[in-house]
Scaffold this active site. Sequence first.
Site, short mmCIF file in Angstrom:
data_model
loop_
_atom_site.label_atom_id
_atom_site.label_comp_id
_atom_site.label_asym_id
_atom_site.label_seq_id
_atom_site.Cartn_x
_atom_site.Cartn_y
_atom_site.Cartn_z
N TYR A 28 -12.81 1.20 1.31
CA TYR A 28 -11.38 2.98 1.33
C TYR A 28 -11.91 4.15 0.28
O TYR A 28 -10.85 4.13 -0.38
CB TYR A 28 -10.31 3.02 1.76
CG TYR A 28 -9.78 2.23 2.66
CD1 TYR A 28 -9.85 2.77 4.38
CD2 TYR A 28 -10.07 0.53 3.23
CE1 TYR A 28 -9.23 2.21 5.19
CE2 TYR A 28 -9.63 -0.12 3.81
CZ TYR A 28 -9.73 0.90 5.57
OH TYR A 28 -9.24 -0.25 6.58
N GLU A 41 3.90 4.35 -4.72
CA GLU A 41 2.43 3.84 -4.66
C GLU A 41 2.67 1.59 -5.22
O GLU A 41 2.94 2.14 -6.08
CB GLU A 41 1.27 4.03 -6.39
CG GLU A 41 -0.30 3.62 -5.79
CD GLU A 41 -1.09 4.94 -4.42
OE1 GLU A 41 -0.35 5.81 -3.90
OE2 GLU A 41 -1.75 4.84 -3.80
N CYS A 89 11.54 17.13 -3.72
CA CYS A 89 11.58 16.14 -4.85
C CYS A 89 12.84 15.69 -4.17
O CYS A 89 13.78 16.87 -3.73
CB CYS A 89 11.71 16.89 -5.80
SG CYS A 89 10.07 17.03 -7.24
N GLN A 106 -6.75 11.06 -6.18
CA GLN A 106 -5.37 10.27 -6.74
C GLN A 106 -4.29 11.75 -7.68
O GLN A 106 -5.36 12.37 -8.10
CB GLN A 106 -4.87 9.45 -7.60
CG GLN A 106 -6.05 8.57 -7.27
CD GLN A 106 -4.53 7.90 -5.53
OE1 GLN A 106 -3.38 8.10 -5.42
NE2 GLN A 106 -4.78 6.48 -4.91
N ASP A 158 -7.86 0.29 -0.10
CA ASP A 158 -6.43 1.53 -0.41
C ASP A 158 -6.34 2.74 0.73
O ASP A 158 -7.39 3.56 0.46
CB ASP A 158 -7.70 2.24 -1.70
CG ASP A 158 -6.43 3.13 -1.58
OD1 ASP A 158 -5.56 3.51 -1.85
OD2 ASP A 158 -6.38 4.45 -3.00
N CYS A 161 0.02 3.88 -0.35
CA CYS A 161 0.87 4.61 -1.21
C CYS A 161 2.08 4.94 -0.10
O CYS A 161 3.17 5.50 0.71
CB CYS A 161 0.41 6.00 -0.52
SG CYS A 161 0.00 7.29 0.43
N CYS A 218 14.21 23.09 -1.41
CA CYS A 218 12.96 21.96 -1.40
C CYS A 218 12.70 21.07 -1.20
O CYS A 218 13.58 20.39 -1.79
CB CYS A 218 12.18 22.63 -2.96
SG CYS A 218 9.83 22.09 -2.63
C1 SAM Z 1 -5.85 6.90 0.47
S1 SAM Z 1 -7.22 7.89 0.23
C2 SAM Z 1 -7.93 6.43 -0.72
C3 SAM Z 1 -9.36 7.19 -1.22
C4 SAM Z 1 -9.35 6.27 -3.06
N1 SAM Z 1 -9.90 5.11 -2.62
C5 SAM Z 1 -9.53 7.17 -4.36
O1 SAM Z 1 -8.45 6.19 -5.20
O2 SAM Z 1 -9.53 8.15 -4.36
C6 SAM Z 1 -7.38 6.75 1.83
C7 SAM Z 1 -9.67 7.17 2.00
O3 SAM Z 1 -9.69 6.12 3.03
C8 SAM Z 1 -10.28 7.04 3.99
N2 SAM Z 1 -10.35 6.56 5.70
C9 SAM Z 1 -9.57 6.39 6.60
N3 SAM Z 1 -9.94 5.88 7.23
C10 SAM Z 1 -10.86 5.03 7.25
C11 SAM Z 1 -11.84 3.71 7.78
N4 SAM Z 1 -12.07 3.46 8.71
N5 SAM Z 1 -12.93 3.07 6.97
C12 SAM Z 1 -13.27 3.53 5.83
N6 SAM Z 1 -12.58 4.36 4.83
C13 SAM Z 1 -11.43 5.77 5.95
C14 SAM Z 1 -9.79 8.43 4.00
O4 SAM Z 1 -11.40 9.36 3.92
C15 SAM Z 1 -10.28 8.36 2.56
O5 SAM Z 1 -10.74 8.37 1.25
#
Ligand code: SAM
Length: 588
Positions: free
Chosen positions: A437, A578, A206, A402, A508, A535, A203
């Site tokens: 984000y 992360e 991992c 997450q 994020d 990540c 797989c």
């Molecule tokens: C890694 S996730 C983090 C979400 C949240 N911080 C969490 O930990 O649950 C990244 C997020 O960024 C959003 N995203 C992507 N491009 C973006 C942008 N240009 N502006 C705002 N949000 C964005 C995605 O939809 C996603 O929900």
Amino acid sequence: MDPPATSQPQVRLQMDPEEVQHIDKKPRLGFATEENDAIHEYDDHDPESSKEAMEGLTSVFDQSRVKRSRPQKKLTKKMKNMVIEPYSAQDVIFRDVISLLGQEAVDKAIQEGKDWESPFQFREEVELTASILSSTGESLAIAPAPYPPWVVLIPFALPGETVRVRIHRNCKMYSHAELLEMITPNTEMRDDSLIRCKYFGQCAGCQYQMLSYETQLDLKQEVLVKAYQNFSDLPQELIPAISPTMGSPLQYSYRTKLTPHFDRLPKAKMADTVLDGSRPDWFKIGFNGSGTRSVIDIEECPIAAPAINEGFGPLRERIYKRLYTYKQGVSLVLRESLPTGTRPRSHSPSFGLRPQIPMGRLEVAETTSDTEKKVCVTDQRATVRERVGDTIFEYPASAFFQNNNSILVPFTSYIRDMILPEGTSPQSKVTHLVDAYCGNGLFALTLASSFKRVAGIELDVSAIQWANRNAQMNKVSEDKVSFLAGHAANIFETVQDFPRDKTAVIIDPPRRGSDEKFIEQLILFGSQTVVYVSCNAHTQARDIGMIIKQSEALKRGNKYVLDSVRGFDLFPQTAHVESIAVLRLVPS
Ligand SMILES: C[S@@+](CC[C@H](N)C(=O)[O-])C[C@H]1O[C@@H](n2cnc3c(N)ncnc32)[C@H](O)[C@@H]1O
């Protein structure tokens, strides 16, 4: 630059919307990302993830940097199509190749057009010794003399381990599972008795089950060290010592989401098979195999939460019974959820306790996970419920969240402690928080009680609706926390009343990192603290380097400095980590 978060260009819902996503074409390297924004080259969060770099014993020179002079017909179709994305797994490996062979040898091979010309004869046997472990989780070996400079990837091998392989065209011969058995163990690092999964090696999910957990955490610290060395473009003196990786309380049974899939069903086989509700032997539901693009049948996944494994059997049976309905490949979602009716806890002081408990040299975070019995949600449109400390979150089963609940309290508490370090005077204490984000509000809502005002922004309109709903459910008032749908860069014009010297910004972004528009606005805003969660340490390092250099170039009397970088192990048994980087604004 980026597609809107809600668009899913290569994935669409067709039939059986409750449980499956039909895939228009055979997935190339993975599935819809956790960000729901596209089919990614690979999805680092998912066990089915398969990287081009893990496709086999693969040569690892970079196509994109080469202006070719030799006839293209010599290249296979796959090689011709191969373009190395900056900051991708291949790019990461390419830096390792340079460190192994030296820049001069690599440049020479590229100039001579020999970067893809395997020096091996068809079916030649070669003994290879792994030199270094790449951040992607596979080892790199240099072909022995008298071969010209040439690097071969060996998945599952560890530095110092030897493997005798018969080389096929483009160095590909054995399946990875066979490789695992052919490796002469390096007893110092490897302990195969630790492997808990019968599919390990087959797989693609991992990479590290044969390593002690302590070693896994050390390797992830090293990933961050190399990421900042290779990708930040910062002088060494501006990069702080990378802190030890914070371990996950659960090292197995931690994944709260699993996305097994199956390919388009072969018409001929369907016609020849009597469908009696059991699994035809040719039908496979699972994850991409390591070193192959085909799916391997997987009945249980030891890194997944128990509820998910319990739900997988009945889901498979439902699928066997209606195999004739599937016209295309299918991606499933299994999600661990609290039973509906679970309420937020009243805020208790326990959430404020420092989470880390030292276990010898190994630091593993203490969890406050629920002991409550969880259920498995397989309907992609159903609502999943999850608790992080005192805060309850709800979101659709197909949405991003997450995936390791056991570490989320220490993870979010660490961010809060970085923003509000002990001993800060009340006058300089951060009081306002921006969550860029923000998804459905993880950081904004878990940290809201520590700030006067919080503003979150997210591109996905639906995620913002869920964030607002989560705020209401947890009785966080609109006066305190507000969420906005839009590009992250737009948040700054809406928080002009936030005192900049008392504001922290959490970033994020998705794996591809942030963009210039956001970084420009972030620097102009000039918050006291920036916490960058990612990540993908490689795009994080790139962005951190840009923030530091551009803030200095502004010459406005202050600049950002990198205060700390620490990995959190949200993905035990895999090579992924992360990373949390903290920037502080200081006088120039
Ligand atoms: C890694 S996730 C983090 C979400 C949240 N911080 C969490 O930990 O649950 C990244 C997020 O960024 C959003 N995203 C992507 N491009 C973006 C942008 N240009 N502006 C705002 N949000 C964005 C995605 O939809 C996603 O929900």
